[in-house]
Design a protein around this motif. Sequence first.
Motif, PDB file in Angstrom:
ATOM      1  N   THR A   1     -28.405  -5.529  11.600  1.00  0.00           N
ATOM      2  CA  THR A   1     -29.849  -5.748  11.813  1.00  0.00           C
ATOM      3  C   THR A   1     -30.124  -7.108  12.434  1.00  0.00           C
ATOM      4  O   THR A   1     -29.490  -8.102  12.076  1.00  0.00           O
ATOM      5  CB  THR A   1     -30.590  -5.670  10.456  1.00  0.00           C
ATOM      6  OG1 THR A   1     -30.463  -4.349   9.943  1.00  0.00           O
ATOM      7  CG2 THR A   1     -32.070  -6.007  10.604  1.00  0.00           C
TER       8      THR A   1
ATOM      9  N   GLU B   1     -36.072   0.717  15.372  1.00  0.00           N
ATOM     10  CA  GLU B   1     -36.723  -0.505  15.886  1.00  0.00           C
ATOM     11  C   GLU B   1     -38.177  -0.567  15.479  1.00  0.00           C
ATOM     12  O   GLU B   1     -38.833   0.473  15.313  1.00  0.00           O
ATOM     13  CB  GLU B   1     -36.544  -0.594  17.408  1.00  0.00           C
ATOM     14  CG  GLU B   1     -37.195   0.533  18.215  1.00  0.00           C
ATOM     15  CD  GLU B   1     -38.493   0.147  18.894  1.00  0.00           C
ATOM     16  OE1 GLU B   1     -39.157  -0.801  18.423  1.00  0.00           O
ATOM     17  OE2 GLU B   1     -38.857   0.818  19.874  1.00  0.00           O
TER      18      GLU B   1
ATOM     19  N   GLU C   1     -25.024  -1.252   8.290  1.00  0.00           N
ATOM     20  CA  GLU C   1     -26.253  -1.519   9.036  1.00  0.00           C
ATOM     21  C   GLU C   1     -26.129  -2.889   9.682  1.00  0.00           C
ATOM     22  O   GLU C   1     -25.832  -3.871   9.002  1.00  0.00           O
ATOM     23  CB  GLU C   1     -27.472  -1.514   8.098  1.00  0.00           C
ATOM     24  CG  GLU C   1     -27.766  -0.156   7.496  1.00  0.00           C
ATOM     25  CD  GLU C   1     -28.956  -0.188   6.548  1.00  0.00           C
ATOM     26  OE1 GLU C   1     -29.717  -1.156   6.558  1.00  0.00           O
ATOM     27  OE2 GLU C   1     -29.096   0.783   5.774  1.00  0.00           O
TER      28      GLU C   1
ATOM     29  N   LYS D   1     -33.602  -9.560  13.311  1.00  0.00           N
ATOM     30  CA  LYS D   1     -35.054  -9.710  13.197  1.00  0.00           C
ATOM     31  C   LYS D   1     -35.489 -10.953  13.959  1.00  0.00           C
ATOM     32  O   LYS D   1     -34.980 -12.046  13.673  1.00  0.00           O
ATOM     33  CB  LYS D   1     -35.463  -9.851  11.721  1.00  0.00           C
ATOM     34  CG  LYS D   1     -35.168  -8.612  10.902  1.00  0.00           C
ATOM     35  CD  LYS D   1     -35.646  -8.754   9.485  1.00  0.00           C
ATOM     36  CE  LYS D   1     -35.268  -7.491   8.691  1.00  0.00           C
ATOM     37  NZ  LYS D   1     -35.753  -7.497   7.332  1.00  0.00           N
TER      38      LYS D   1
ATOM     39  N   GLU E   1     -37.721  -6.007  15.577  1.00  0.00           N
ATOM     40  CA  GLU E   1     -36.633  -5.796  14.623  1.00  0.00           C
ATOM     41  C   GLU E   1     -35.799  -4.604  15.078  1.00  0.00           C
ATOM     42  O   GLU E   1     -36.350  -3.581  15.514  1.00  0.00           O
ATOM     43  CB  GLU E   1     -37.199  -5.524  13.218  1.00  0.00           C
ATOM     44  CG  GLU E   1     -38.051  -6.684  12.724  1.00  0.00           C
ATOM     45  CD  GLU E   1     -38.514  -6.553  11.267  1.00  0.00           C
ATOM     46  OE1 GLU E   1     -39.213  -7.476  10.832  1.00  0.00           O
ATOM     47  OE2 GLU E   1     -38.188  -5.541  10.615  1.00  0.00           O
ATOM     48  N   HIS E   2     -34.489  -4.751  15.008  1.00  0.00           N
ATOM     49  CA  HIS E   2     -33.583  -3.672  15.431  1.00  0.00           C
ATOM     50  C   HIS E   2     -32.468  -3.501  14.418  1.00  0.00           C
ATOM     51  O   HIS E   2     -31.875  -4.499  13.981  1.00  0.00           O
ATOM     52  CB  HIS E   2     -32.963  -3.986  16.801  1.00  0.00           C
ATOM     53  CG  HIS E   2     -33.978  -4.018  17.894  1.00  0.00           C
ATOM     54  ND1 HIS E   2     -34.679  -5.166  18.224  1.00  0.00           N
ATOM     55  CD2 HIS E   2     -34.439  -3.044  18.709  1.00  0.00           C
ATOM     56  CE1 HIS E   2     -35.532  -4.880  19.198  1.00  0.00           C
ATOM     57  NE2 HIS E   2     -35.406  -3.602  19.514  1.00  0.00           N
ATOM     58  N   THR E   3     -32.180  -2.250  14.071  1.00  0.00           N
ATOM     59  CA  THR E   3     -31.044  -1.938  13.199  1.00  0.00           C
ATOM     60  C   THR E   3     -30.207  -0.849  13.852  1.00  0.00           C
ATOM     61  O   THR E   3     -30.757   0.150  14.329  1.00  0.00           O
ATOM     62  CB  THR E   3     -31.528  -1.429  11.818  1.00  0.00           C
ATOM     63  OG1 THR E   3     -32.200  -2.490  11.149  1.00  0.00           O
ATOM     64  CG2 THR E   3     -30.355  -0.969  10.947  1.00  0.00           C
TER      65      THR E   3
END
Length: 267
Positions: free
Chosen positions: A230, A153, A228, A232, A215-217
């Motif tokens: 993700t 993150e 992945e 944003k 942002e998180h992945t």
Amino acid sequence: MTGIGILGANGRMGRVLIDAAHLDANVTLVAASVREGSNWIGMDAGELAGIGKQNVEITSSLEHNAAEIDVVIDFTLPDVLEQNLAWCVKNNKAIVIGTTGLNDKQKEMLRLASTKIPIVFAANYSVGVNLMLNLVRQAAKTMGDSADIEILEAHHRFKKDAPSGTAMAIGEAIADEIGRDLNQCAVYGREGDTGERKHETIGFATVRAGDVVGEHTALFADIGERLEITHKASSRLTFAKGAITAAKWLIGKPSGLYSMQDVLGFN
Ligand code: NAD
């Protein structure tokens, strides 16, 4: 028309919430409060948010306009959660809470208050992140046993808690899906001679920089392939609009603790 009272009106989220309330034809901002002693007291909430006069005076508590408030929205700090919940319980007001970084005691306060008033609590009010919470469950169900799971993150330099509440919610959803206890398997950052990665761990990595909104992945990495997922966020307005949606949804609901997944009909 739903009457909204905003706590922490001068915060980054508070200002955007004033804007989001203004943009929604079905809600009216009726009260906006800031911390005692703030220079904003007595000013107009619309001017604080940069959207022009709204004829809502900023005060040090929601008390002066309590009768007109249907739902309180709270994006402040964990330290003030207790007093905010106590006010809502005393005045029988529904509340939408976005404050993150709550400890176990504060989570228990939330649960107790929800036996008396309706509460929506979400670590993230964006539609995309709530969809992501479902997608990571699906990925975990299929790949979770063989893949290494890491959650990354990034947020702006002013954020006070880490990992983000959203990163924790993603971790909890994944752990729940594959029958792991996040308290036992989470690894927060790595340094020095850490040895080989233990398969059952769920790793968290945090970046704090500049003006990144969020942002998180979620990373599912196996030998030979990597998935992945993700999200944003590019504007805080996405969180504020979600909180306003939650506030309207809360009207007429019985006491209880609801999530954004409930609001969006995902549950
Ligand atoms: P901020 O620091 O800009 O704002 C915090 C606000 O709380 C300020 O207005 C401050 O005056 C007020 N406050 C602090 N102590 C107070 C007190 N004793 N009495 C009254 N008011 C007090 O922070 P921010 O970026 O607006 O974020 C606020 C919270 O919302 C954080 O926990 C953040 O992580 C969370 N957040 C949640 C989401 C979500 O979707 N759930 C999205 C963004 C931010």
